[in-house]
Design a protein around this motif. Structure first.
Motif, short mmCIF file in Angstrom:
data_model
loop_
_atom_site.label_atom_id
_atom_site.label_comp_id
_atom_site.label_asym_id
_atom_site.label_seq_id
_atom_site.Cartn_x
_atom_site.Cartn_y
_atom_site.Cartn_z
N LEU A 94 -1.17 3.86 -23.39
CA LEU A 94 -0.60 2.56 -23.04
C LEU A 94 0.75 2.65 -22.35
N CYS A 95 1.53 3.70 -22.68
CA CYS A 95 2.91 3.73 -22.17
C CYS A 95 2.96 3.64 -20.65
N PHE B 166 2.77 -6.94 -21.37
CA PHE B 166 2.00 -7.15 -22.60
C PHE B 166 1.04 -8.31 -22.44
N VAL C 242 10.80 0.62 -27.35
CA VAL C 242 9.42 0.17 -27.44
C VAL C 242 9.17 -1.01 -26.50
N LEU C 243 10.04 -2.01 -26.55
CA LEU C 243 9.72 -3.26 -25.85
C LEU C 243 10.15 -3.28 -24.39
N PHE D 17 8.63 0.82 -23.10
CA PHE D 17 7.21 1.06 -23.42
C PHE D 17 6.95 2.48 -23.90
N LEU D 18 7.84 3.01 -24.73
CA LEU D 18 7.59 4.33 -25.30
C LEU D 18 7.09 4.15 -26.72
N GLY D 19 6.26 5.08 -27.16
CA GLY D 19 5.75 5.00 -28.53
C GLY D 19 4.77 3.87 -28.73
N MET D 20 3.95 3.61 -27.70
CA MET D 20 2.98 2.53 -27.80
C MET D 20 1.88 2.84 -28.80
N CYS D 21 1.45 4.11 -28.88
CA CYS D 21 0.33 4.43 -29.76
C CYS D 21 0.66 4.14 -31.22
N PHE E 230 2.95 2.18 -32.21
CA PHE E 230 3.30 0.75 -32.25
C PHE E 230 2.06 -0.08 -32.54
N PHE E 231 0.96 0.23 -31.86
CA PHE E 231 -0.26 -0.54 -32.11
C PHE E 231 -1.14 0.11 -33.17
N ASN F 92 4.11 11.92 -29.82
CA ASN F 92 4.58 10.55 -29.73
C ASN F 92 5.55 10.47 -28.56
N LEU G 80 -1.05 -7.69 -28.55
CA LEU G 80 -0.31 -7.56 -27.29
C LEU G 80 0.44 -8.84 -26.97
N ALA H 230 3.44 -8.96 -29.02
CA ALA H 230 4.43 -8.06 -28.45
C ALA H 230 5.11 -8.70 -27.25
#
Lengths: 212, 189
Positions: free
Chosen positions: A21-22, A190, B17-18, B21-25, B27-28, B112, B173, B176
């Protein structure tokens, strides 16, 4: 061919498996960087998984994850150097997300689940399917975000250093609500992805009904 | 740039994160329960702080003098996986209770992107040692904060009536999206 097509739809890394996703959220602010990111991803996936599949019998089982990460890291570094040399603007645009392909769950996941078990032909087909699926979904997100957010579609801008062409088009006459910069901003990513996944679910369900 | 503004920047306005957009895996993936989210956050914090310090030293005193900066990504990922292993061993030996809570999450941290991302961002922005330390602490606090708030929202979402196709990831999503809107408004503060 059939295998590639099936992987694109059924194992689409983004819409079905929810992996990787990143980059999908971060670099899809315009169409050009989305498809270039997808292409880089495709190249890394094919080359590194091909290599892994070739030497899978030599690698001892208990150190296989570090070895895989090293192989992927080497491929990514080579790609980084190439992009830096030929299209420095683009590599600036992709930024750390290019290096972050190293820890992308899709690449490592495919290395563990496919490349470590299957021969090179199967691995290669699988990598192309997954990579194309990822590229197509990135292009979809990127074009939606750019059209709604900036009212342009960029086919070639940073790449023009290499090709000499520039291609940025306006899509529709400006309205009161559109283009809305929220779609280009981080939060919009998002929103667009959320709606796209919901949409994908609808289509998938219809497919299942038909096959039943 | 002073230290407090780096801290605030890394926790709120440039939350990894927001906005990055790092650490999405995780996060979800691991944010279904508040407790899991906290454990994940703490493990990330330990690893991020240790690895950003070590990679800073390696980058400044080994890679730059020997002119091998292009090896950065590979070296950093090696350092991170070594640190994860060491943290795991130390916790197992000396703090078995903590290990029991965090043990499951530690191996996941190597891959991660929040960790590698923070380390790379810190080395890109030419921070000195103390700034790197503050940036890494801030980023991991930001990560923990967002993942915890997100998890508690998702726990409550489970009891809501959601359109069928939006169940699961789509509604997550969109949640988020709203959180990211809120965090992006912190810029003026």
């Amino acid at each position: 061919m059939k295998q590639i097509f099936r992987t694109i739809i059924n194992e689409n890394p983004l819409f079905v498996l929810m992996l990787g996703l990143c980059p999908a959220l971060a670099v899809t602010t315009n169409f050009e960087s989305s498809y270039m990111m997808g292409l880089c991803f495709l190249i890394v996936l094919c080359v590194s998984n091909g290599l892994i599949s070739l030497i899978r019998k030599i690698i001892p089982d208990n150190v296989r994850i570090p070895v895989y990460i090293l192989i992927i890291g080497t491929v990514v570094t080579i790609l980084e150097l190439l992009l830096n040399k030929y299209v420095p603007k683009l590599s600036e645009q992709l930024g750390v997300y290019l290096s972050l392909i190293v820890v992308n769950c899709v690449v490592l996941g495919r290395a563990l689940s496919v490349a470590s078990k299957r021969d090179i032909v199967y691995t290669f087909k699988d990598s192309i399917g997954i990579g194309l699926g990822f590229t197509i979904s990135l292009m979809l997100i990127g074009s939606i975000r750019e059209i709604l957010g900036a009212n342009t579609i960029t086919f070639m801008s940073s790449l023009s250093e290499l090709t000499g062409y520039r291609a940025i088009y306006k899509v529709y006459p400006d309205m009161s609500l559109l283009p809305n910069p929220i779609f280009v901003s981080g939060a919009g990513a998002f929103l667009v992805l959320g709606f796209l996944i919901a949409l994908f679910k609808v289509f998938k369900k219809e497919d299942n009904h038909e096959s039943n | 740039m002073n230290l407090i503004s780096i801290l605030m920047l890394s926790i709120f306005t440039e939350n990894i994160v927001l906005t990055k957009f790092l650490g999405m895996c995780p996060f979800f993936g691991t944010s279904n329960k508040e407790k899991n989210a906290l454990s994940m956050g703490f493990s990330v914090m330990i690893v991020v702080v240790l690895s950003s310090l070590l990679t800073f030293l390696i980058y400044k005193y080994i890679l730059v003098p020997t002119n091998t900066v292009y090896l950065r990504t590979i070296i950093f990922i090696l350092v991170i996986s070594a640190i994860v292993q060491i943290v795991e061993i130390v916790l197992k030996k000396y703090y078995p209770i903590v290990y029991k809570n965090l043990g499951l999450y530690l191996p996941l941290i190597t891959t991660n992107c929040a960790v590698l991302g923070t380390v790379l961002l810190a080395s890109n922005s030419n921070y000195n040692l103390i700034e790197t330390l503050v940036f890494s602490i801030g980023s991991s606090i930001g990560f923990t904060l967002v993942i915890y708030v997100f998890a508690s929202i998702r726990e409550r979402l489970e009891h809501c009536q959601i359109p069928k196709n939006f169940k699961g990831y789509p509604i997550a999503l969109i949640t988020a999206f709203i959180m990211a809107l809120i965090f992006s408004r912190f810029i003026g503060v």
